[in-house]
Motif scaffolding. Sequence first.
Motif, mmCIF file in Angstrom:
data_model
loop_
_atom_site.group_PDB
_atom_site.id
_atom_site.type_symbol
_atom_site.label_atom_id
_atom_site.label_comp_id
_atom_site.label_asym_id
_atom_site.label_seq_id
_atom_site.Cartn_x
_atom_site.Cartn_y
_atom_site.Cartn_z
ATOM 1 N N ARG A 182 9.723 19.593 21.711
ATOM 2 C CA ARG A 182 10.136 20.652 20.795
ATOM 3 C C ARG A 182 9.001 21.082 19.858
ATOM 4 N NH1 ARG A 182 14.218 16.806 20.604
ATOM 5 N NH2 ARG A 182 16.035 17.403 21.832
ATOM 6 N N GLY A 183 7.834 20.492 20.023
ATOM 7 C CA GLY A 183 6.683 20.827 19.190
ATOM 8 C C GLY A 183 6.599 20.044 17.897
ATOM 9 N N GLN A 184 7.500 19.074 17.698
ATOM 10 C CA GLN A 184 7.472 18.225 16.506
ATOM 11 C C GLN A 184 6.545 17.042 16.758
ATOM 12 O OE1 GLN A 184 9.141 19.095 13.748
ATOM 13 N NE2 GLN A 184 9.876 20.899 14.830
ATOM 14 N N PRO A 185 5.862 16.533 15.752
ATOM 15 C CA PRO A 185 4.998 15.365 15.962
ATOM 16 C C PRO A 185 5.818 14.130 16.339
ATOM 17 C CG PRO A 185 4.893 16.119 13.681
ATOM 18 C CD PRO A 185 5.807 17.030 14.396
ATOM 19 N N LEU A 186 5.273 13.335 17.255
ATOM 20 C CA LEU A 186 5.912 12.070 17.607
ATOM 21 C C LEU A 186 5.811 11.127 16.415
ATOM 22 C CD1 LEU A 186 4.677 11.416 21.231
ATOM 23 C CD2 LEU A 186 6.949 12.087 20.510
ATOM 24 N N LEU A 187 6.840 10.319 16.208
ATOM 25 C CA LEU A 187 6.854 9.391 15.081
ATOM 26 C C LEU A 187 6.466 7.998 15.545
ATOM 27 C CD1 LEU A 187 10.068 10.571 13.223
ATOM 28 C CD2 LEU A 187 7.703 11.157 12.753
ATOM 29 N N ILE A 188 5.582 7.377 14.805
ATOM 30 C CA ILE A 188 5.116 6.023 15.081
ATOM 31 C C ILE A 188 5.803 5.091 14.089
ATOM 32 C CG2 ILE A 188 3.104 4.505 15.111
ATOM 33 C CD1 ILE A 188 1.425 7.031 15.614
ATOM 34 N N THR A 189 6.349 3.979 14.572
ATOM 35 C CA THR A 189 7.035 3.015 13.714
ATOM 36 C C THR A 189 6.050 1.944 13.265
ATOM 37 O OG1 THR A 189 9.094 3.387 14.903
ATOM 38 C CG2 THR A 189 8.959 1.403 13.567
ATOM 39 N N LYS A 236 0.849 -1.187 0.000
ATOM 40 C CA LYS A 236 0.000 0.000 0.000
ATOM 41 C C LYS A 236 0.889 1.242 0.000
ATOM 42 C CE LYS A 236 -3.461 2.439 2.631
ATOM 43 N NZ LYS A 236 -3.995 2.646 3.975
ATOM 44 N N GLU A 237 0.626 2.155 -0.923
ATOM 45 C CA GLU A 237 1.435 3.366 -1.009
ATOM 46 C C GLU A 237 1.091 4.314 0.131
ATOM 47 O OE1 GLU A 237 2.905 6.557 -4.353
ATOM 48 O OE2 GLU A 237 1.539 4.966 -4.901
ATOM 49 N N ARG A 238 2.136 4.835 0.788
ATOM 50 C CA ARG A 238 1.973 5.764 1.918
ATOM 51 C C ARG A 238 2.472 7.131 1.490
ATOM 52 N NH1 ARG A 238 0.297 3.491 7.051
ATOM 53 N NH2 ARG A 238 0.609 5.658 7.576
ATOM 54 N N PHE A 239 1.772 8.178 1.921
ATOM 55 C CA PHE A 239 2.141 9.539 1.560
ATOM 56 C C PHE A 239 2.616 10.346 2.762
ATOM 57 C CE2 PHE A 239 -1.071 8.108 -1.468
ATOM 58 C CZ PHE A 239 -0.377 8.276 -2.646
ATOM 59 N N ASP A 240 2.645 9.740 3.966
ATOM 60 C CA ASP A 240 2.985 10.466 5.183
ATOM 61 C C ASP A 240 4.264 9.957 5.844
ATOM 62 O OD1 ASP A 240 1.926 8.021 5.870
ATOM 63 O OD2 ASP A 240 0.680 8.778 7.487
ATOM 64 N N VAL A 241 5.140 9.303 5.096
ATOM 65 C CA VAL A 241 6.347 8.694 5.664
ATOM 66 C C VAL A 241 7.414 9.759 5.899
ATOM 67 C CG1 VAL A 241 8.198 7.042 5.223
ATOM 68 C CG2 VAL A 241 5.857 6.479 4.598
ATOM 69 N N GLU A 242 7.950 9.806 7.117
ATOM 70 C CA GLU A 242 9.030 10.734 7.470
ATOM 71 C C GLU A 242 10.403 10.076 7.358
ATOM 72 O OE1 GLU A 242 8.965 14.007 8.596
ATOM 73 O OE2 GLU A 242 6.860 14.045 8.015
ATOM 74 N N GLU A 243 10.472 8.766 7.596
ATOM 75 C CA GLU A 243 11.743 8.047 7.588
ATOM 76 C C GLU A 243 11.446 6.586 7.266
ATOM 77 O OE1 GLU A 243 15.546 7.438 10.626
ATOM 78 O OE2 GLU A 243 13.855 8.682 11.211
ATOM 79 N N PRO A 290 4.243 10.414 11.244
ATOM 80 C CA PRO A 290 3.926 11.298 12.369
ATOM 81 C C PRO A 290 2.597 10.936 13.021
ATOM 82 C CG PRO A 290 3.630 12.444 10.294
ATOM 83 C CD PRO A 290 4.203 11.098 9.971
ATOM 84 N N SER A 291 2.557 11.102 14.328
ATOM 85 C CA SER A 291 1.333 10.907 15.093
ATOM 86 C C SER A 291 0.375 12.053 14.773
ATOM 87 C CB SER A 291 1.660 10.902 16.581
ATOM 88 O OG SER A 291 0.491 10.941 17.344
ATOM 89 N N PRO A 292 -0.923 11.791 14.704
ATOM 90 C CA PRO A 292 -1.852 12.865 14.330
ATOM 91 C C PRO A 292 -1.965 13.982 15.372
ATOM 92 C CG PRO A 292 -3.006 10.776 14.594
ATOM 93 C CD PRO A 292 -1.563 10.507 14.805
ATOM 94 N N LYS A 293 -1.815 13.663 16.671
ATOM 95 C CA LYS A 293 -2.022 14.690 17.690
ATOM 96 C C LYS A 293 -0.846 14.887 18.634
ATOM 97 C CE LYS A 293 -6.993 14.159 17.860
ATOM 98 N NZ LYS A 293 -8.153 13.899 18.696
ATOM 99 N N ALA A 294 -0.119 13.844 18.982
ATOM 100 C CA ALA A 294 0.922 13.930 20.005
ATOM 101 C C ALA A 294 2.146 14.682 19.487
ATOM 102 C CB ALA A 294 1.322 12.534 20.460
ATOM 103 N N LEU A 295 2.680 15.554 20.347
ATOM 104 C CA LEU A 295 3.868 16.329 20.007
ATOM 105 C C LEU A 295 4.962 16.051 21.035
ATOM 106 C CD1 LEU A 295 2.211 19.782 19.277
ATOM 107 C CD2 LEU A 295 2.855 18.039 17.624
#
Length: 82
Positions: free
Chosen positions: A65-72, A39-46, A57-62
């Motif tokens: 430093r104010g950056q979104p938390l990353l979910i693996t 499935k193609e993903r468009f929100d991948v940070e790493e 990135p997590s939709p709500k959690a920061l």
Amino acid sequence: MNDTTSQPALPDHLSCNPRSPHHVAACFEHNIGIRLNGKERFDVEEYCISEGWVKVPSPKALDRRGQPLLITLKGTVEAFYN
């Protein structure tokens, strides 16, 4: 129209964050696509192809430093140029 000879090879581990040691600016001059489990993903940070994970990135959690938390997310990762 796409000239594939000018595109650098996609690395095994790539990050969108310019502060990361895995950031390669030359790769981001072209559109990169990521497919996780077919499935193609468009929100991948790493991503890491050999270890089979992507970070989104997590939709709500920061973080503090104010950056979104990353979910693996784990699975079969494919990176390609669009």
